[in-house]
Design an enzyme around this catalytic site. Structure first.
Site, PDB file in Angstrom:
ATOM      1  N   ASP A 215      40.681  44.932  39.394  1.00 11.32           N
ATOM      2  CA  ASP A 215      39.795  44.712  38.248  1.00 11.32           C
ATOM      3  C   ASP A 215      39.195  43.305  38.272  1.00 11.32           C
ATOM      4  O   ASP A 215      38.041  43.115  37.906  1.00 11.32           O
ATOM      5  CB  ASP A 215      40.595  44.913  36.948  1.00 11.32           C
TER       6      ASP A 215
ATOM      7  N   LYS B 111      30.924  47.069  38.347  1.00 15.05           N
ATOM      8  CA  LYS B 111      32.113  46.967  39.169  1.00 15.05           C
ATOM      9  C   LYS B 111      33.287  47.699  38.494  1.00 15.05           C
ATOM     10  O   LYS B 111      33.211  47.918  37.292  1.00 15.05           O
ATOM     11  CB  LYS B 111      32.471  45.496  39.428  1.00 15.05           C
TER      12      LYS B 111
ATOM     13  N   HIS C 155      35.498  39.263  40.620  1.00 13.78           N
ATOM     14  CA  HIS C 155      35.191  37.971  39.999  1.00 13.78           C
ATOM     15  C   HIS C 155      35.862  36.774  40.700  1.00 13.78           C
ATOM     16  O   HIS C 155      35.218  35.760  40.973  1.00 13.78           O
ATOM     17  CB  HIS C 155      35.627  37.961  38.536  1.00 13.78           C
TER      18      HIS C 155
ATOM     19  N   LYS D 136      27.315  34.095  34.783  1.00 11.72           N
ATOM     20  CA  LYS D 136      27.819  33.081  33.845  1.00 11.72           C
ATOM     21  C   LYS D 136      27.227  31.719  34.199  1.00 11.72           C
ATOM     22  O   LYS D 136      27.105  31.367  35.372  1.00 11.72           O
ATOM     23  CB  LYS D 136      29.349  33.033  33.901  1.00 11.72           C
TER      24      LYS D 136
ATOM     25  N   LYS E 282      42.586  32.890  26.272  1.00 11.85           N
ATOM     26  CA  LYS E 282      41.430  33.326  27.062  1.00 11.85           C
ATOM     27  C   LYS E 282      40.895  32.060  27.720  1.00 11.85           C
ATOM     28  O   LYS E 282      40.424  31.139  27.030  1.00 11.85           O
ATOM     29  CB  LYS E 282      40.376  33.939  26.121  1.00 11.85           C
TER      30      LYS E 282
ATOM     31  N   GLU F  89      43.466  36.065  30.140  1.00 15.58           N
ATOM     32  CA  GLU F  89      42.979  36.786  28.954  1.00 15.58           C
ATOM     33  C   GLU F  89      44.117  36.979  27.968  1.00 15.58           C
ATOM     34  O   GLU F  89      45.253  37.245  28.386  1.00 15.58           O
ATOM     35  CB  GLU F  89      42.425  38.149  29.349  1.00 15.58           C
TER      36      GLU F  89
HETATM   37  C1  BG6 Z   1      35.721  42.832  33.498  1.00 12.60           C
HETATM   38  C2  BG6 Z   1      37.073  43.475  33.580  1.00 12.60           C
HETATM   39  O1  BG6 Z   1      35.047  42.941  34.718  1.00 12.60           O
HETATM   40  O2  BG6 Z   1      35.875  41.461  33.151  1.00 12.60           O
HETATM   41  C3  BG6 Z   1      37.828  43.302  32.267  1.00 12.60           C
HETATM   42  O3  BG6 Z   1      36.922  44.847  33.879  1.00 12.60           O
HETATM   43  C4  BG6 Z   1      37.880  41.855  31.855  1.00 12.60           C
HETATM   44  O4  BG6 Z   1      39.135  43.836  32.356  1.00 12.60           O
HETATM   45  C5  BG6 Z   1      36.494  41.235  31.904  1.00 12.60           C
HETATM   46  O5  BG6 Z   1      38.393  41.793  30.543  1.00 12.60           O
HETATM   47  C6  BG6 Z   1      36.554  39.739  31.678  1.00 12.60           C
HETATM   48  O6  BG6 Z   1      35.246  39.267  31.544  1.00 12.60           O
HETATM   49  P1  BG6 Z   1      34.900  38.017  30.644  1.00 12.60           P
HETATM   50  O7  BG6 Z   1      33.439  37.813  30.815  1.00 12.60           O
HETATM   51  O8  BG6 Z   1      35.279  38.383  29.238  1.00 12.60           O
HETATM   52  O9  BG6 Z   1      35.743  36.892  31.183  1.00 12.60           O
END
Ligand code: BG6
Length: 457
Positions: free
Chosen positions: A226, A139, A231, A173, A321, A207
């Site tokens: 993004d 993606k 997501h 996940k 995070k 994040e």
């Molecule tokens: C990705 C994004 O799809 O997901 C990133 O492009 C982001 O910008 C990441 O940091 C987050 O994924 P996770 O699994 O670390 O929560």
């Protein structure tokens, strides 16, 4: 003897170092990738396998068992616009055998999807007729709906839908897979799951990291495309979809699409932000107005969800995070007349996706002892504690499914269409961009205007 080949385009990219190498390492350790698999790492850089591995060791943060991984790897320098390079790749693959199972993982920006797909098709490395060829796209799938439609049309001409895998790694996940079980295998929740019982839903993916070395990609995308387009909308669809008519991949996707087509953002209730210092990061346009934070309010045009606000929150360089889904329940029943139940906390079900995986149920209970006052309590389930070792990272599960030709956790084209269309209206509107130094500033803004948002965002 080699039976399967995983070919990864974009092998010197962030995704390879951050997610794919750790996932491959885990699968090798568990014996789920073994001697019959070969991994071709493709990138533009002219270097030897030794140089490539040295670079990878520097970039990968985790402590991997490199001695076990290296025998699987072959490094290939390729110009993705050069047909002779595809012919060379074909010869290399054919040298291993004609009837191999070959997977092509496109860990590259969407602008390279078409050139690579065409290169694979014209050189006949992968054609419609070859059932043992699969192609996987990271993606975002396209840069907007029109672009995605265009890419998809090309793919449909070149390949069979069964050969195409579109990834959204959040679906791999553990706790996201768990949503289905929690909702439909527990009568406790099954009958509490609509606007009569649920007050609000908040989906967040915070994040603490900045855009890091991905400025070039991120600046053209922003938080909305993004994270929300993929997501966060996927999480909302799993939380609010009707129970699928059967426990099958296609029925689950039908239910999700039905919801995705009904999500509508409230154009006036959004906050777009950009972190202080973003313009100085490498790869970012000096006058960029790309958002690195977004807070959105939406509703779902479905009778079960009328009146329930759905909040989306995601961003970079925030205080932590943390990814979770918070379902807050109505309080009508607990404030009945004649009962001295005041100021009770709302019941909440919190599905914790990262950093710890688990579930928290917030309740009101009596204080211990002679005093009969009420205090909030949390019942907590730790998902990772149940398994031996860590739970598999999303990419581990998704790579394994790819090897096993199982597309259940991959997104179907109509899900992507619905998601692009949902965010299109937001993208067309101009937004004021709040410059933020800390998440606290954003939180104040959100809580001032949206009193019903979960306070611990
Ligand atoms: C990705 C994004 O799809 O997901 C990133 O492009 C982001 O910008 C990441 O940091 C987050 O994924 P996770 O699994 O670390 O929560």
């Amino acid at each position: 003897m080699i039976k399967k080949i995983i070919t990864i385009f974009g092998s010197t990219g962030n995704l390879m170092y951050k997610k794919l190498f750790p996932a491959l390492d885990a699968l090798i350790k568990k014996g789920l990738i073994n001697q019959d698999v070969k991994i071709l790492c493709i990138a533009r850089k002219d270097c030897t396998l030794e140089d490539y591995v040295e670079e990878a060791k520097k970039e990968v943060k985790e402590n991997l068992d490199w001695d076990s991984i290296i025998p699987y790897l072959t490094y290939i320098k390729m110009d993705l616009f050069e047909m002779t390079d595809y012919i060379m790749l074909k010869d290399m693959i054919h040298a291993e055998g004609k009837d191999l199972d070959v997977m092509f993982y496109l860990a590259v920006p969407p602008t390279l999807f078409e050139p690579i797909a065409k290169g694979l098709s014209i050189s006949k490395i992968m054609t419609k007729a070859q059932e043992n060829r699969r192609i996987l796209f990271e993606k975002p799938f396209g840069s907007d709906f029109e672009d995605a439609k265009h890419i998809n049309q090309t793919l449909q001409e070149l390949f069979d839908e069964k050969q195409i895998y579109r990834i959204d790694h959040y679906l791999g996940k553990e706790m996201i897979q768990n949503i289905f079980i929690m909702r439909f295998a527990n009568s406790l929740f099954k009958h509490q799951w609509d606007n009569k019982r649920i007050k609000s839903i908040t989906v967040l993916a915070k994040e603490s990291e900045t855009v890091m070395m991905r400025g070039g990609y991120y600046d053209g995308v922003g938080a909305l495309k993004d994270m929300v387009q993929s997501h966060l909308l996927q999480m909302v669809s799993l939380i609010t979809m009707n129970q699928p008519i059967e426990n099958k991949s296609s029925a689950i996707k039908d239910s999700k699409v039905d919801i995705l087509n009904k999500v509508e953002f409230d154009l006036n209730s959004s906050i777009f932000g950009q972190y202080d210092g973003y313009l100085d990061e490498s790869g970012i346009q000096k006058d960029s107005n790309t958002e690195t934070f977004v807070f959105l309010k939406a509703h779902i045009n479905h009778k079960n969800w009328k009146g329930v606000p759905i909040y989306f929150l995601t961003g970079k360089k925030l205080n932590e995070k943390r990814s979770e889904i918070i379902i807050e329940f109505e309080s009508d029943d607990i404030n009945q007349k004649g009962w001295e139940f005041n100021n009770l906390d709302y019941n909440q079900l919190i599905i914790r996706i990262a950093p710890e995986e688990g579930v928290t149920l917030k309740m009101n209970v009596k204080t211990p002892g002679l005093n009969a006052s009420i205090i909030p309590a949390e019942l907590t389930y730790c998902h990772a504690c149940q398994s031996v070792g860590n739970t598999p990272e999303a990419y581990e599960k998704l790579l394994l499914d790819l090897l096993n030709k199982d597309d259940t956790l991959y997104t179907r084209w109509d899900e992507i269409v619905a998601s692009w269309q949902t965010i299109a209206k937001l993208k067309d509107k101009s937004h004021e961009l709040v410059n933020y130094q800390s998440f606290e500033e954003l939180k104040q803004l959100i809580l001032e205007t949206h009193v019903d948002v979960y306070k611990n965002i």
